[in-house]
Design an enzyme around this catalytic site. Structure first.
Site, PDB file in Angstrom:
ATOM      1  N   ASP A  18     -20.117  39.211  40.170  1.00 34.45           N
ATOM      2  CA  ASP A  18     -19.837  40.427  40.930  1.00 34.45           C
ATOM      3  C   ASP A  18     -19.432  41.500  39.913  1.00 34.45           C
ATOM      4  O   ASP A  18     -18.305  41.481  39.388  1.00 34.45           O
ATOM      5  CB  ASP A  18     -18.706  40.131  41.935  1.00 34.45           C
ATOM      6  CG  ASP A  18     -18.371  41.337  42.806  1.00 34.45           C
ATOM      7  OD1 ASP A  18     -18.509  42.484  42.323  1.00 34.45           O
ATOM      8  OD2 ASP A  18     -17.944  41.114  43.945  1.00 34.45           O
ATOM      9  N   TYR A  74     -30.621  28.635  33.067  1.00 32.49           N
ATOM     10  CA  TYR A  74     -29.609  28.622  31.996  1.00 32.49           C
ATOM     11  C   TYR A  74     -30.280  28.849  30.640  1.00 32.49           C
ATOM     12  O   TYR A  74     -29.842  29.695  29.855  1.00 32.49           O
ATOM     13  CB  TYR A  74     -28.878  27.277  32.037  1.00 32.49           C
ATOM     14  CG  TYR A  74     -27.857  27.038  30.959  1.00 32.49           C
ATOM     15  CD1 TYR A  74     -26.526  27.409  31.131  1.00 32.49           C
ATOM     16  CD2 TYR A  74     -28.205  26.400  29.758  1.00 32.49           C
ATOM     17  CE1 TYR A  74     -25.576  27.172  30.144  1.00 32.49           C
ATOM     18  CE2 TYR A  74     -27.261  26.163  28.769  1.00 32.49           C
ATOM     19  CZ  TYR A  74     -25.954  26.537  28.968  1.00 32.49           C
ATOM     20  OH  TYR A  74     -25.015  26.293  27.986  1.00 32.49           O
ATOM     21  N   LYS A 105     -29.962  31.909  28.103  1.00 29.66           N
ATOM     22  CA  LYS A 105     -29.405  31.724  26.750  1.00 29.66           C
ATOM     23  C   LYS A 105     -30.350  32.289  25.690  1.00 29.66           C
ATOM     24  O   LYS A 105     -29.917  32.850  24.687  1.00 29.66           O
ATOM     25  CB  LYS A 105     -29.111  30.235  26.501  1.00 29.66           C
ATOM     26  CG  LYS A 105     -27.943  29.705  27.332  1.00 29.66           C
ATOM     27  CD  LYS A 105     -26.656  30.411  26.948  1.00 29.66           C
ATOM     28  CE  LYS A 105     -25.486  30.064  27.834  1.00 29.66           C
ATOM     29  NZ  LYS A 105     -24.287  30.827  27.507  1.00 29.66           N
ATOM     30  N   VAL A 111     -21.188  20.371  22.835  1.00 31.28           N
ATOM     31  CA  VAL A 111     -19.747  20.377  22.556  1.00 31.28           C
ATOM     32  C   VAL A 111     -19.042  19.464  23.557  1.00 31.28           C
ATOM     33  O   VAL A 111     -19.280  19.548  24.767  1.00 31.28           O
ATOM     34  CB  VAL A 111     -19.175  21.807  22.676  1.00 31.28           C
ATOM     35  CG1 VAL A 111     -17.736  21.831  22.166  1.00 31.28           C
ATOM     36  CG2 VAL A 111     -20.036  22.801  21.886  1.00 31.28           C
TER      37      VAL A 111
HETATM   38  N1  LIG Z   1     -20.139  22.763  26.167  1.00 32.64           N
HETATM   39  C1  LIG Z   1     -21.303  22.772  25.521  1.00 32.64           C
HETATM   40  O1  LIG Z   1     -21.808  21.743  25.094  1.00 32.64           O
HETATM   41  C2  LIG Z   1     -22.028  24.085  25.277  1.00 32.64           C
HETATM   42  C3  LIG Z   1     -23.199  24.048  24.510  1.00 32.64           C
HETATM   43  C4  LIG Z   1     -23.877  25.217  24.271  1.00 32.64           C
HETATM   44  C5  LIG Z   1     -23.408  26.415  24.774  1.00 32.64           C
HETATM   45  N2  LIG Z   1     -22.268  26.430  25.511  1.00 32.64           N
HETATM   46  C6  LIG Z   1     -21.827  27.726  26.036  1.00 32.64           C
HETATM   47  O2  LIG Z   1     -20.460  27.920  25.787  1.00 32.64           O
HETATM   48  C7  LIG Z   1     -19.863  28.624  26.881  1.00 32.64           C
HETATM   49  C8  LIG Z   1     -18.728  27.811  27.440  1.00 32.64           C
HETATM   50  O3  LIG Z   1     -19.236  26.548  27.824  1.00 32.64           O
HETATM   51  P1  LIG Z   1     -18.306  25.440  28.479  1.00 32.64           P
HETATM   52  O4  LIG Z   1     -18.972  24.155  28.197  1.00 32.64           O
HETATM   53  O5  LIG Z   1     -16.898  25.646  28.117  1.00 32.64           O
HETATM   54  O6  LIG Z   1     -18.516  25.776  30.037  1.00 32.64           O
HETATM   55  P2  LIG Z   1     -17.653  25.254  31.275  1.00 32.64           P
HETATM   56  O7  LIG Z   1     -18.604  25.144  32.417  1.00 32.64           O
HETATM   57  O8  LIG Z   1     -16.873  24.063  30.898  1.00 32.64           O
HETATM   58  O9  LIG Z   1     -16.648  26.465  31.519  1.00 32.64           O
HETATM   59  C9  LIG Z   1     -17.125  27.693  31.952  1.00 32.64           C
HETATM   60  C10 LIG Z   1     -15.952  28.512  32.464  1.00 32.64           C
HETATM   61  O10 LIG Z   1     -16.519  29.655  33.104  1.00 32.64           O
HETATM   62  C11 LIG Z   1     -15.970  29.771  34.396  1.00 32.64           C
HETATM   63  N3  LIG Z   1     -16.940  30.366  35.295  1.00 32.64           N
HETATM   64  C12 LIG Z   1     -18.085  29.815  35.771  1.00 32.64           C
HETATM   65  N4  LIG Z   1     -18.673  30.654  36.627  1.00 32.64           N
HETATM   66  C13 LIG Z   1     -17.888  31.770  36.680  1.00 32.64           C
HETATM   67  C14 LIG Z   1     -17.975  32.980  37.399  1.00 32.64           C
HETATM   68  N5  LIG Z   1     -18.982  33.216  38.234  1.00 32.64           N
HETATM   69  N6  LIG Z   1     -17.009  33.915  37.209  1.00 32.64           N
HETATM   70  C15 LIG Z   1     -15.993  33.678  36.365  1.00 32.64           C
HETATM   71  N7  LIG Z   1     -15.845  32.530  35.669  1.00 32.64           N
HETATM   72  C16 LIG Z   1     -16.789  31.596  35.831  1.00 32.64           C
HETATM   73  C17 LIG Z   1     -15.633  28.350  34.817  1.00 32.64           C
HETATM   74  O11 LIG Z   1     -14.674  28.311  35.867  1.00 32.64           O
HETATM   75  C18 LIG Z   1     -15.118  27.774  33.512  1.00 32.64           C
HETATM   76  O12 LIG Z   1     -13.749  28.025  33.338  1.00 32.64           O
HETATM   77  C19 LIG Z   1     -20.981  28.868  27.878  1.00 32.64           C
HETATM   78  O13 LIG Z   1     -21.531  30.149  27.673  1.00 32.64           O
HETATM   79  C20 LIG Z   1     -21.981  27.799  27.539  1.00 32.64           C
HETATM   80  O14 LIG Z   1     -23.295  28.155  27.911  1.00 32.64           O
HETATM   81  C21 LIG Z   1     -21.562  25.300  25.791  1.00 32.64           C
END
Ligand SMILES: NC(=O)c1ccc[n+]([C@@H]2O[C@H](COP(=O)([O-])OP(=O)(O)OC[C@H]3O[C@@H](n4cnc5c(N)ncnc54)[C@H](O)[C@@H]3O)[C@@H](O)[C@H]2O)c1
Length: 259
Positions: A77, A166, A170, A199
């Site tokens: 939003d 996704y 990305k 991660v």
């Molecule tokens: N964890 C991995 O292995 C990994 C790998 C590559 C990239 N990433 C990127 O790193 C970033 C963090 O990843 P993560 O694994 O911590 O993700 P996660 O899903 O564990 O956490 C995402 C956070 O964003 C919040 N969120 C989701 N939708 C939302 C919304 N509509 N409004 C506000 N907040 C919202 C969630 O509540 C959560 O706190 C992301 O951009 C992800 O694409 C993560």
């Protein structure tokens, strides 16, 4: 742990700076909030997970750094996102570090994706990156510069399925990073993209890290250890700090050498 007790780098240029992290309540975002606060930055974060935000704030209370400011906002939003930026600027001051982190990696069956699913996937993973940048750029100009860090993903570069929106988002974030770096560079606003590998956050361990995934990572990663949230946060800190002053428009991969 405060930055001065840590065996890792301390960035004096981050002390007192205002940072804003989207999706900062859990996962990597929570690690970014905690790490920036440990450097003495004043951190605002937005999320929809009030319980997760509460747990993070409890964990950080009394750790010595400035207490972060949580603003509930759904990044899909744009009006809520803009209000969150305004609330952080009102409460803490102009934002000089933006970490565009919120995302949703829920798996999707390509046979059943319809247009609302597609639009939501792009809204939660891509659209807010642009609108958060738009919301902070006037304040950054007023400060004489800033650092914007977008979160990409190695999934846009390796064999990965079940995440069409996704992964499309990305890949687009890398393009957005390039053009925003060019647009905002004259104002000394830097825009970089951090590209994490797999991660081991709590969510990944609970939902997606199966024995088969562990076996695959052992095969494709050059380094034998799992990538942890702190490994990615250290890259974010460096990009946020003045130590990386002449770096912009690039992607910075933290994936243990995935090949
Ligand atoms: N964890 C991995 O292995 C990994 C790998 C590559 C990239 N990433 C990127 O790193 C970033 C963090 O990843 P993560 O694994 O911590 O993700 P996660 O899903 O564990 O956490 C995402 C956070 O964003 C919040 N969120 C989701 N939708 C939302 C919304 N509509 N409004 C506000 N907040 C919202 C969630 O509540 C959560 O706190 C992301 O951009 C992800 O694409 C993560």
């Amino acid at each position: 742990m405060t930055a001065t007790e840590s065996p890792y780098a301390v960035y004096p240029s981050l002390r007192g700076k205002v940072a804003f992290v989207t999706g900062g309540a859990t996962g990597l975002g929570a690690e970014f909030v905690a790490s920036l606060a440990a450097q003495g930055a004043r951190v605002g974060f937005a999320d929809v997970d009030d319980a997760g935000a509460g747990r993070l704030l409890d964990r950080l209370a009394g750790t010595g750094g400035p207490q972060p400011l949580y603003v509930r906002a759904d990044v899909c939003d744009v009006a809520q996102l803009r209000s969150a930026v305004a609330a952080v600027e009102k409460g803490l001051g102009p934002i000089s570090v933006l970490v565009n982190n919120a995302a949703n990696d829920t798996r999707t069956d390509i046979e059943t994706v319809d247009t609302p699913d597609w639009d939501h996937g792009i809204a939660v993973n891509l659209r807010h990156h642009f609108f958060a940048i738009q919301a902070v750029m006037a304040g950054m100009r007023g400060l004489g510069g800033g650092s914007i860090i977008n979160l990409g993903s190695i999934s846009a570069h390796v064999d990965f399925t079940g995440l069409p929106m996704y992964i499309a988002a990305k890949a687009a974030i890398e393009g957005l990073t390039r053009t925003m770096a060019r647009e905002l560079g004259p104002d000394r606003i830097r825009v970089n993209c951090v590209v994490p590998g797999w991660v081991f956050t709590e969510r990944q361990l609970t939902h997606w890290v199966t024995p088969e995934v562990r076996e695959k990572l052992a095969r494709v990663q050059s380094l034998p250890d799992n990538v942890m949230p702190a490994d990615v946060a250290r890259m974010v800190l460096w990009l946020a700090a003045d130590d990386s002053a002449m770096c912009t428009g690039q992607k910075w991969i933290v994936d243990g050498g995935w090949m």
